[in-house]
Design a protein around this motif. Sequence first.
Motif, PDB file in Angstrom:
ATOM      1  N   ALA A  72      39.733  43.005  45.611  1.00 17.97           N
ATOM      2  CA  ALA A  72      38.858  42.190  44.760  1.00 17.97           C
ATOM      3  C   ALA A  72      39.675  41.152  43.996  1.00 17.97           C
ATOM      4  O   ALA A  72      39.229  40.009  43.826  1.00 17.97           O
ATOM      5  CB  ALA A  72      38.075  43.083  43.797  1.00 17.97           C
ATOM      6  N   GLY A  73      40.871  41.531  43.546  1.00 16.97           N
ATOM      7  CA  GLY A  73      41.743  40.590  42.847  1.00 16.97           C
ATOM      8  C   GLY A  73      42.141  39.419  43.729  1.00 16.97           C
ATOM      9  O   GLY A  73      42.249  38.288  43.262  1.00 16.97           O
ATOM     10  N   ALA A  74      42.338  39.687  45.008  1.00 15.99           N
ATOM     11  CA  ALA A  74      42.655  38.595  45.944  1.00 15.99           C
ATOM     12  C   ALA A  74      41.474  37.643  46.042  1.00 15.99           C
ATOM     13  O   ALA A  74      41.639  36.423  45.921  1.00 15.99           O
ATOM     14  CB  ALA A  74      42.998  39.166  47.322  1.00 15.99           C
ATOM     15  N   PHE A  75      40.285  38.192  46.231  1.00 16.67           N
ATOM     16  CA  PHE A  75      39.100  37.343  46.358  1.00 16.67           C
ATOM     17  C   PHE A  75      38.822  36.563  45.072  1.00 16.67           C
ATOM     18  O   PHE A  75      38.398  35.408  45.126  1.00 16.67           O
ATOM     19  CB  PHE A  75      37.886  38.166  46.767  1.00 16.67           C
ATOM     20  N   GLU A  76      39.072  37.174  43.926  1.00 12.51           N
ATOM     21  CA  GLU A  76      38.882  36.482  42.648  1.00 12.51           C
ATOM     22  C   GLU A  76      39.803  35.270  42.515  1.00 12.51           C
ATOM     23  O   GLU A  76      39.506  34.329  41.789  1.00 12.51           O
ATOM     24  CB  GLU A  76      39.126  37.434  41.484  1.00 12.51           C
ATOM     25  N   ASN A  77      40.938  35.311  43.206  1.00 14.35           N
ATOM     26  CA  ASN A  77      41.896  34.211  43.193  1.00 14.35           C
ATOM     27  C   ASN A  77      41.761  33.326  44.426  1.00 14.35           C
ATOM     28  O   ASN A  77      42.661  32.550  44.755  1.00 14.35           O
ATOM     29  CB  ASN A  77      43.329  34.766  43.098  1.00 14.35           C
ATOM     30  N   ASP A  78      40.620  33.439  45.111  1.00 16.39           N
ATOM     31  CA  ASP A  78      40.331  32.644  46.314  1.00 16.39           C
ATOM     32  C   ASP A  78      41.401  32.805  47.386  1.00 16.39           C
ATOM     33  O   ASP A  78      41.786  31.848  48.065  1.00 16.39           O
ATOM     34  CB  ASP A  78      40.152  31.163  45.970  1.00 16.39           C
ATOM     35  N   LEU A  79      41.892  34.034  47.544  1.00 15.01           N
ATOM     36  CA  LEU A  79      42.908  34.340  48.550  1.00 15.01           C
ATOM     37  C   LEU A  79      42.334  35.334  49.565  1.00 15.01           C
ATOM     38  O   LEU A  79      41.519  36.190  49.214  1.00 15.01           O
ATOM     39  CB  LEU A  79      44.151  34.949  47.887  1.00 15.01           C
TER      40      LEU A  79
END
Length: 85
Positions: A72-79
């Motif tokens: 989820a942290g990756a997606f929150e950073n558009d990664l």
Amino acid sequence: MTSRNEISTFSENDLAHLGEGTVAYLREMGGEELNGKFPGLPQIAPDTRLWALFAANGQPILISDAKDRAIAGAFENDLTPVSIH
């Protein structure tokens, strides 16, 4: 159109920046290894297992006790998260 016999070449610099700003690497790590990768992190017991997220260039982004939170942290950073072993 490229033929199958053509080979693309990348310089070391090109490879170093491949995926930068778009890809994040997800990896489960032990406390001892995390202490070396995340500067300023309080000491973690060596037998502790956590999930670490790194930018494509190897820069640490976050750690979590749950894989889904790290993703989820990756997606929150558009990664786009990619798992490595």
